[in-house]
Scaffold this active site. Structure first.
Site, mmCIF file in Angstrom:
data_model
loop_
_atom_site.group_PDB
_atom_site.id
_atom_site.type_symbol
_atom_site.label_atom_id
_atom_site.label_comp_id
_atom_site.label_asym_id
_atom_site.label_seq_id
_atom_site.Cartn_x
_atom_site.Cartn_y
_atom_site.Cartn_z
ATOM 1 N N HIS B 82 -4.292 0.209 15.854
ATOM 2 C CA HIS B 82 -3.285 1.314 15.756
ATOM 3 C C HIS B 82 -4.083 2.420 16.667
ATOM 4 O O HIS B 82 -5.376 2.781 16.646
ATOM 5 C CB HIS B 82 -3.048 1.864 14.219
ATOM 6 C CG HIS B 82 -2.379 3.375 14.385
ATOM 7 N ND1 HIS B 82 -0.855 3.561 14.426
ATOM 8 C CD2 HIS B 82 -2.792 4.726 14.355
ATOM 9 C CE1 HIS B 82 -0.904 4.867 14.492
ATOM 10 N NE2 HIS B 82 -1.870 5.549 14.549
ATOM 11 N N ASP B 161 5.328 9.549 2.783
ATOM 12 C CA ASP B 161 4.884 10.050 4.063
ATOM 13 C C ASP B 161 5.667 10.589 5.017
ATOM 14 O O ASP B 161 5.710 11.638 5.698
ATOM 15 C CB ASP B 161 4.200 9.254 4.852
ATOM 16 C CG ASP B 161 3.496 9.440 6.004
ATOM 17 O OD1 ASP B 161 2.526 10.455 6.148
ATOM 18 O OD2 ASP B 161 4.014 8.950 7.190
ATOM 19 N N SER B 183 -1.959 10.169 6.137
ATOM 20 C CA SER B 183 -0.538 9.790 6.654
ATOM 21 C C SER B 183 -0.525 8.430 7.380
ATOM 22 O O SER B 183 0.430 7.547 7.352
ATOM 23 C CB SER B 183 0.151 10.992 7.568
ATOM 24 O OG SER B 183 1.200 10.571 8.305
ATOM 25 N N LYS B 187 0.785 4.532 5.977
ATOM 26 C CA LYS B 187 1.894 3.330 6.794
ATOM 27 C C LYS B 187 1.139 2.119 7.068
ATOM 28 O O LYS B 187 1.704 0.918 6.842
ATOM 29 C CB LYS B 187 2.401 4.021 7.834
ATOM 30 C CG LYS B 187 3.594 4.948 7.704
ATOM 31 C CD LYS B 187 3.793 5.804 9.082
ATOM 32 C CE LYS B 187 2.745 6.764 9.402
ATOM 33 N NZ LYS B 187 3.238 7.782 10.453
#
Lengths: 435, 435
Positions: B82, B161, B183, B187
């Protein structure tokens, strides 16, 4: 201008300009700023604080959000009194007619019971037929004719404050001194009086209990008022025990009638004389406190103030027979019971907030805005700070109509009293004057 | 439990328990807590801060607000990557197939263009027919078969979220490190991978520009992941200039294909190799970085990674002909124009955020969530930090379809470049590793 930028600025400890505050408040009222944005702003203001200039700007913006009552055509000094709220504080019922007798125009827009504290409007409404919702025209006519009216706030008076207060109430942002000061003063300024005497309560029955905080609040309110060209005076007074001997709506009206006959409790009468004499000074009707007090005492003794109260009741469609026969014409409670002391000794302290909450339990106040008030319910208090009490001797008598919360109210009242072997020292009725 | 009490507690600098945070978050999703209460809470959290335990609890509460994707039936190490977002950062397009070739299961749920940064999903959608919305069953089947899928978040993934982020976006509470960390991680944890390599961008094109803040964010995200038993690794990497030579969706896909053919830009390729090798280590496919990198280089040189990308495109209904003939099958822009340097000298700094915003102006990104993307638009960049440029020599070429904002985009791009007489010192591509 963008509300997010303004929240961002305040969040980062910035100072908002008058223009920015006006934008935020007016957009909130018109709907351009959402509740969730205003609540974020209020929390940022709460934690970061707002300075004097921001508080002035916030007050003005809230005043400008609605209609300002124009009393300029009514001759004479227009002076109101406002208390931050307490238990047994029915002084407005006496102060309004008394000040009017002395030549002050008293344009009193009063409030309702809130939390543990009572409200003037609810007390007045225990007089059968008494109307507190009056048109502005009617209101001004009565002020012209009687020199006094005691009504509910007119429509569209500082609507921003109403909306923001409701939001603060559900987002844990009520107890901020500048936000409280701006909220109170926006309404008072919009009411259009020339001057205002503030009675800021301190102690266990006050909304803001600490004396230092009360002084800060009083000082700020005086400055806000003066910034809007109002004549201001403020007193810090004691609420570490109920004022007078009665808590509850009809009971407090009866007590007020006694005070108007010069036969009321001493602390209550003293506070009435002090606050009203300051209204006389603000209104330039008298030059010094001693002369003012002497004049007011005469107006009580002569029955003139009581007659003025009767005139108010008649003008506002209430049943004036309560003046002469309060026991007959005021609502009564079906049940009475003594509240006995758990042990012998001196009354050392009273958790006055608990007394207020006990009165709410038996219907003398509200839990929710929609709750109906039981005007007959309340307490008649026999023992106050410094008094000696024997074990099982009644501290007070509870008046109630419904048995529902009676036991809880009883315990709450009794447990609010702390009784000790030795006599302690007790707070004065009036602490200090801010002006 | 009452939300006002919890707001009050946080407002007064208290620590919220795991149970209290779970109550606030779940009540917000179910509607028992209003937007205006959550925004007050978020502002209180923003200003007062939340500690590690509160951040862990917040993340967990947001994960638990929806469905956690269960990938346990798929064999092999499931590792995702990510990035916190940047300009020209199309590394996911290469990393996903490359890591899959090396034996990692890559369950990649990617995002869309946001503000000045690009989004993997938008880039993939510049391949005709490519589907990013796939059912969970289909998604798991593809992971089983190809070892990789690149999709949009499945429905009901951390809905708390989603709701809280939307609220933060309009109440100036976005840029809080713990709130950002919770946040992102909520996910990623809900996506169900075993491990995660984080690429936290710093510099003028990053959401969080300061290196110290990035380190704090990276460290916190690693701790949150580990608290949820995820294998974590994080790098702080440079975003003080666009990564690679392309900004814009189809342009970045073409560049990714070049990287997969080992003919891509060096900085882009280096970052791909570094991040992917860390995924291999987390997944225990390799033991040290050098060996991992050597293996990955082979997979690029052999064409295996490119073939894997082709398989992904076919599986997700895209047109695989882009692999061999990107110029023919990717969307193109009708107009091109050079962006000329205003003066001669060395490229000293680039306001990369401005480059991203310039790309939004010509349609390569979004201003509002609903905006449609022009996948053909973008920039091909010739000059990067430290390069020498003559006056009027092109810094880049702009590709555009609509003339609407062309002049503004052009100026914005050119003015983002600071050109100086002397060569300066430039940031490294990779700063530090947090793990």
């Amino acid at each position: 201008m963008n509300i997010c930028d303004l929240i961002y600025k305040k969040r980062n400890n910035g100072k908002l300009t008058e223009e920015e505050i006006r934008f935020a408040v007016s957009s909130y009222v018109s709907g351009g700023v959402a509740d969730y944005q205003m609540s974020a702003m209020l929390m940022a203001m709460f934690i970061r604080g707002i300075d004097k200039a921001e508080t002035f700007a916030l007050t003005k913006a809230m005043v400008e959000s609605g209609k300002v009552c124009d009393l300029s055509r009514i001759e004479g000094p227009k002076i109101d009194k406002h208390s931050t709220g307490g238990v047994g504080d029915g002084t407005s019922l006496v102060i309004a007619p008394l000040a009017a007798c002395a030549g002050i125009i008293v344009p009193m827009m009063a409030g309702r019971s809130l939390g543990h504290t009572g409200g003037t409007l609810d007390k007045l409404e225990s007089i059968r037929g008494f109307r507190v919702n009056i048109s502005e025209t009617q209101y001004k006519k009565q002020l012209q004719k009687l020199g006094v009216a005691m009504i509910s706030q007119t429509q569209n008076l500082a609507p921003a404050d109403k909306k923001m207060y409701a939001l603060r109430d559900v987002t844990a942002t009520v107890d901020s001194i500048p936000l409280i000061a701006a909220s109170i003063m926006s309404k008072k300024i919009a009411e259009g009086a020339d001057g205002l005497v503030l009675d800021v309560k301190t102690g266990t029955g006050a909304f803001i209990q600490k004396k230092e905080d009360c002084e800060e609040l009083a000082k700020l309110m005086v400055e806000i008022g003066e910034n809007c060209s109002k004549k201001m005076d403020a007193l810090i007074t004691d609420m570490s025990q109920p004022l007078g001997n009665c808590v509850g709506n009809a009971l407090e009206v009866k007590q007020a009638i006694n005070v108007l006959k010069s036969t009321g409790p001493k602390d209550f009468t003293d506070l009435v004389l002090t606050l009203t004499s300051r209204m006389l000074i603000l209104g330039k009707v008298e030059k010094d406190i001693q002369r003012a007090k002497a004049r007011l005492k005469k107006l009580l003794n002569s029955g003139a103030a009581l007659e003025k109260f009767r005139e108010i009741i008649i003008a506002q469609k209430g049943d004036p027979r309560v003046i002469d026969k309060p026991d007959k014409y005021l609502p009564k409670a079906a049940g009475k019971c003594p509240l006995a002391a758990k042990n012998a000794g001196f009354i050392n302290s009273i958790n006055t907030r608990e007394i207020g909450l006990a009165s709410v339990l038996i219907g003398a106040g509200r839990t929710k805005k929609e709750d109906k008030i039981d005007t007959g319910a309340g307490f008649v208090i026999y023992k106050k700070l410094g008094d000696y009490v024997k074990k099982n001797e009644p501290l007070a008598r509870m008046h109630y109509n419904h048995s529902k919360n009676v036991e809880e109210a009883k315990n709450r009242f009794i447990n609010a009293y702390s009784i000790t072997e030795n006599k302690g020292s007790y707070p004065p009725l009036i602490y200090s004057e801010i002006s």
